[in-house]
Design a protein around this motif. Structure first.
Motif, PDB file in Angstrom:
ATOM      1  N   LEU A 135      96.760  45.772 -71.954  1.00 16.63           N
ATOM      2  CA  LEU A 135      96.834  46.151 -70.537  1.00 16.63           C
ATOM      3  C   LEU A 135      95.528  45.835 -69.826  1.00 16.63           C
ATOM      4  O   LEU A 135      95.522  45.278 -68.729  1.00 16.63           O
ATOM      5  CB  LEU A 135      97.160  47.645 -70.406  1.00 16.63           C
ATOM      6  N   PHE A 136      94.406  46.164 -70.475  1.00 15.36           N
ATOM      7  CA  PHE A 136      93.095  45.873 -69.876  1.00 15.36           C
ATOM      8  C   PHE A 136      92.947  44.374 -69.660  1.00 15.36           C
ATOM      9  O   PHE A 136      92.412  43.919 -68.654  1.00 15.36           O
ATOM     10  CB  PHE A 136      91.962  46.400 -70.766  1.00 15.36           C
ATOM     11  N   HIS A 137      93.439  43.634 -70.627  1.00 15.45           N
ATOM     12  CA  HIS A 137      93.353  42.183 -70.551  1.00 15.45           C
ATOM     13  C   HIS A 137      94.195  41.654 -69.377  1.00 15.45           C
ATOM     14  O   HIS A 137      93.772  40.749 -68.656  1.00 15.45           O
ATOM     15  CB  HIS A 137      93.845  41.599 -71.880  1.00 15.45           C
ATOM     16  N   LEU A 138      95.390  42.264 -69.162  1.00 18.61           N
ATOM     17  CA  LEU A 138      96.290  41.813 -68.087  1.00 18.61           C
ATOM     18  C   LEU A 138      95.746  42.163 -66.707  1.00 18.61           C
ATOM     19  O   LEU A 138      95.773  41.350 -65.797  1.00 18.61           O
ATOM     20  CB  LEU A 138      97.685  42.445 -68.265  1.00 18.61           C
ATOM     21  N   ASN A 139      95.301  43.402 -66.545  1.00 15.48           N
ATOM     22  CA  ASN A 139      94.801  43.853 -65.249  1.00 15.48           C
ATOM     23  C   ASN A 139      94.051  45.172 -65.436  1.00 15.48           C
ATOM     24  O   ASN A 139      94.651  46.231 -65.581  1.00 15.48           O
ATOM     25  CB  ASN A 139      95.986  44.043 -64.289  1.00 15.48           C
ATOM     26  N   TRP A 140      92.734  45.102 -65.432  1.00 19.38           N
ATOM     27  CA  TRP A 140      91.958  46.304 -65.774  1.00 19.38           C
ATOM     28  C   TRP A 140      92.064  47.394 -64.708  1.00 19.38           C
ATOM     29  O   TRP A 140      92.088  48.576 -65.004  1.00 19.38           O
ATOM     30  CB  TRP A 140      90.502  45.956 -66.086  1.00 19.38           C
ATOM     31  N   LYS A 141      92.181  46.984 -63.415  1.00 19.58           N
ATOM     32  CA  LYS A 141      92.250  47.988 -62.341  1.00 19.58           C
ATOM     33  C   LYS A 141      93.542  48.816 -62.464  1.00 19.58           C
ATOM     34  O   LYS A 141      93.534  50.038 -62.402  1.00 19.58           O
ATOM     35  CB  LYS A 141      92.213  47.292 -60.972  1.00 19.58           C
ATOM     36  N   LEU A 142      94.615  48.077 -62.679  1.00 13.66           N
ATOM     37  CA  LEU A 142      95.922  48.720 -62.809  1.00 13.66           C
ATOM     38  C   LEU A 142      95.949  49.638 -64.048  1.00 13.66           C
ATOM     39  O   LEU A 142      96.556  50.713 -64.021  1.00 13.66           O
ATOM     40  CB  LEU A 142      96.989  47.619 -62.958  1.00 13.66           C
ATOM     41  N   ILE A 190     101.129  41.801 -55.550  1.00 11.80           N
ATOM     42  CA  ILE A 190     102.103  40.705 -55.657  1.00 11.80           C
ATOM     43  C   ILE A 190     102.324  40.083 -54.276  1.00 11.80           C
ATOM     44  O   ILE A 190     102.340  38.865 -54.123  1.00 11.80           O
ATOM     45  CB  ILE A 190     103.435  41.203 -56.270  1.00 11.80           C
ATOM     46  N   ILE A 191     102.422  40.969 -53.226  1.00 10.83           N
ATOM     47  CA  ILE A 191     102.619  40.469 -51.859  1.00 10.83           C
ATOM     48  C   ILE A 191     101.417  39.605 -51.449  1.00 10.83           C
ATOM     49  O   ILE A 191     101.558  38.530 -50.885  1.00 10.83           O
ATOM     50  CB  ILE A 191     102.827  41.635 -50.862  1.00 10.83           C
ATOM     51  N   ARG A 192     100.218  40.115 -51.810  1.00 11.21           N
ATOM     52  CA  ARG A 192      99.002  39.366 -51.451  1.00 11.21           C
ATOM     53  C   ARG A 192      98.844  38.108 -52.312  1.00 11.21           C
ATOM     54  O   ARG A 192      98.014  37.263 -52.032  1.00 11.21           O
ATOM     55  CB  ARG A 192      97.779  40.268 -51.637  1.00 11.21           C
ATOM     56  N   GLY A 193      99.581  38.062 -53.403  1.00 12.01           N
ATOM     57  CA  GLY A 193      99.543  36.884 -54.256  1.00 12.01           C
ATOM     58  C   GLY A 193      98.475  36.919 -55.332  1.00 12.01           C
ATOM     59  O   GLY A 193      98.254  35.945 -56.028  1.00 12.01           O
ATOM     60  N   SER A 194      97.818  38.097 -55.487  1.00 11.62           N
ATOM     61  CA  SER A 194      96.758  38.155 -56.504  1.00 11.62           C
ATOM     62  C   SER A 194      97.308  38.618 -57.861  1.00 11.62           C
ATOM     63  O   SER A 194      96.555  38.763 -58.821  1.00 11.62           O
ATOM     64  CB  SER A 194      95.636  39.076 -56.032  1.00 11.62           C
ATOM     65  N   PHE A 195      98.614  38.896 -57.936  1.00 10.35           N
ATOM     66  CA  PHE A 195      99.222  39.367 -59.194  1.00 10.35           C
ATOM     67  C   PHE A 195     100.631  38.806 -59.229  1.00 10.35           C
ATOM     68  O   PHE A 195     101.334  38.853 -58.201  1.00 10.35           O
ATOM     69  CB  PHE A 195      99.253  40.899 -59.178  1.00 10.35           C
ATOM     70  N   THR A 196     101.047  38.238 -60.372  1.00 13.33           N
ATOM     71  CA  THR A 196     102.373  37.613 -60.381  1.00 13.33           C
ATOM     72  C   THR A 196     103.436  38.595 -60.849  1.00 13.33           C
ATOM     73  O   THR A 196     103.118  39.586 -61.515  1.00 13.33           O
ATOM     74  CB  THR A 196     102.413  36.389 -61.312  1.00 13.33           C
ATOM     75  N   LEU A 197     104.662  38.280 -60.501  1.00 13.18           N
ATOM     76  CA  LEU A 197     105.787  39.139 -60.905  1.00 13.18           C
ATOM     77  C   LEU A 197     105.901  39.182 -62.424  1.00 13.18           C
ATOM     78  O   LEU A 197     106.147  40.236 -63.015  1.00 13.18           O
ATOM     79  CB  LEU A 197     107.075  38.586 -60.280  1.00 13.18           C
ATOM     80  N   GLY A 198     105.679  38.020 -63.028  1.00 15.19           N
ATOM     81  CA  GLY A 198     105.736  37.932 -64.495  1.00 15.19           C
ATOM     82  C   GLY A 198     104.719  38.854 -65.138  1.00 15.19           C
ATOM     83  O   GLY A 198     105.035  39.612 -66.064  1.00 15.19           O
ATOM     84  N   SER A 199     103.488  38.848 -64.584  1.00 16.33           N
ATOM     85  CA  SER A 199     102.445  39.730 -65.138  1.00 16.33           C
ATOM     86  C   SER A 199     102.843  41.183 -64.959  1.00 16.33           C
ATOM     87  O   SER A 199     102.596  42.030 -65.827  1.00 16.33           O
ATOM     88  CB  SER A 199     101.117  39.498 -64.433  1.00 16.33           C
ATOM     89  N   TYR A 200     103.478  41.471 -63.797  1.00 17.15           N
ATOM     90  CA  TYR A 200     103.897  42.860 -63.560  1.00 17.15           C
ATOM     91  C   TYR A 200     104.901  43.311 -64.621  1.00 17.15           C
ATOM     92  O   TYR A 200     104.804  44.407 -65.165  1.00 17.15           O
ATOM     93  CB  TYR A 200     104.507  43.028 -62.157  1.00 17.15           C
ATOM     94  N   ILE A 201     105.868  42.410 -64.920  1.00 18.05           N
ATOM     95  CA  ILE A 201     106.899  42.756 -65.912  1.00 18.05           C
ATOM     96  C   ILE A 201     106.250  42.967 -67.283  1.00 18.05           C
ATOM     97  O   ILE A 201     106.530  43.950 -67.974  1.00 18.05           O
ATOM     98  CB  ILE A 201     107.998  41.670 -65.957  1.00 18.05           C
TER      99      ILE A 201
END
Ligand code: ATP
Ligand code: MG
Length: 329
Positions: free
Chosen positions: A29-36, A143-154
């Motif tokens: 998770l940290f690797h994917l998105n540390w803030k999230l 995702i709306i801003r485009g800084s995170f992809t839908l795939g990464s979210y899933i």
């Protein structure tokens, strides 16, 4: 014991797998998105707090269920063992209503426990869902801003479930242990009771039969039963003690037998302080016919033998003759 070991090893394995899953998912998770990841970790203190809060409540209701159950059991047992008396006095309905009340109490305590348990597990799921919602809300913007992809979210959500799953599992294991802790506590209360040291002290091979009470007082719990009783009975003397119901006659005999310890004063037997005499040697030399006779579900012969298993056949017959049992046995 086997079952218990299996239960604990099963839980230990699940806990270890849970911890491994947690650490593994956290790294990814940290690797994917540390803030999230940091946002999703916010709910962990909440989970911890909820578990702490509910542990107390579950312990309280579990104790209540056990206590109410024990009381209800005792009532049923008593009514069944006194069933003849209940019938003779046509008290069936009264007795049934009385027991019904105790069973109602027990039922209410059980419902309370079930509700508390269900609420606690619902709350744990709710907190987990709140974490998922926070992540969805925050990543939605990204995702709306485009800084995170839908795939990464899933992918993130998938690993998040692996993070929350073990955490919730650990919390609910913690909660489900609480009733067991209470049961263990009740057992250890019994185990901690002092054992009577039957064989320490002076061993008397023969009793002369001198009994002296010197200012003996005794209370059951806090209720006084005997107050400053003093007397002396010489060997061979026959003494009749009379008094109203509950005046302490049986208590007096129980003190001589060492079934209870005196609160004040002392009892002397053949000049020895009763507490210094080995209880088994004292009791072996005292015979008692209680007002509440109790027979074991065994032959008359074996019941007579109970006080002295090594007695001879002639002695048993003699006792049967003396007590009048011989006429019908
Ligand atoms: N195990 C017990 N726990 C608490 N209180 C008790 C216990 N046994 C007796 N008592 C109380 O102690 C007091 C004395 O009881 P005890 O049985 O010695 O009287 P008693 O003179 O033998 O009565 P009875 O004539 O009915 O046989 C009573 O108030 C009784 O309620
Ligand atoms: Mg009595």
């Amino acid at each position: 014991m086997e079952g218990l070991n299996f239960f604990f090893s099963d839980i230990m394995v699940r806990v270890l797998i849970g911890i491994f899953e947690f650490i593994f998912s956290l790294v990814i998770l940290f690797h994917l998105n540390w803030k999230l990841t940091l946002i999703s970790l916010c709910i962990l203190p909440l989970l911890f707090l909820a578990t702490r809060l509910y542990s107390k409540g579950i312990r309280r209701v579990s104790r209540e269920v056990m206590e109410k159950g024990a009381v209800a059991n005792r009532q049923v047992q008593e009514a069944l063992s006194g069933v003849d008396v209940v019938k003779v006095f046509s008290a069936e309905e009264r007795e049934t209503a009385r027991i019904h009340n105790f069973l109602e109490d027990y039922k209410r305590a059980n419902i309370k426990r079930t509700v508390t348990f269900s609420l606690s597990s619902e709350l744990l799921s709710l907190i987990g869902a709140a974490g998922g919602f926070l992540v969805l809300w925050y990543s939605g913007w990204d995702i709306i801003r485009g800084s995170f992809t839908l795939g990464s979210y899933i992918a993130f959500s998938g690993y998040l479930a692996k993070l929350y799953g073990p955490t919730q599992m650990l919390a609910s294991v913690g909660l489900s242990f609480q009733p067991a802790f209470i049961a263990l506590q009740r057992v250890s209360e019994l185990m901690d009771l002092e054992r009577e040291a039957k064989d320490s002290g002076i061993k008397l091979s023969k009793l002369q039969g001198e009994i002296e009470f010197r200012g003996v007082s005794f209370s059951y719990d806090s209720k006084p039963a005997l107050r400053e009783v003093s007397f002396k009975i010489n060997p061979g003397e026959k003494v009749l003690i009379s008094g109203p119901n509950g005046s302490g006659k049986s208590t007096l005999v129980k003190l001589i037998l060492g079934l209870y310890r005196v609160s004040e004063g002392e009892i002397l037997i053949d000049g020895y302080r009763a507490q210094d005499i080995s209880l088994s040697s004292l009791r072996e030399r005292i015979s008692i016919v209680s007002q509440n006779t109790f027979l074991f579900n065994d032959t008359i012969w074996n019941n007579i033998l109970y006080s002295r298993p090594e007695a001879s056949a002639e002695e048993v017959e003699e006792v049967a003759k003396l007590s009048g049992v011989e006429e019908f046995a």
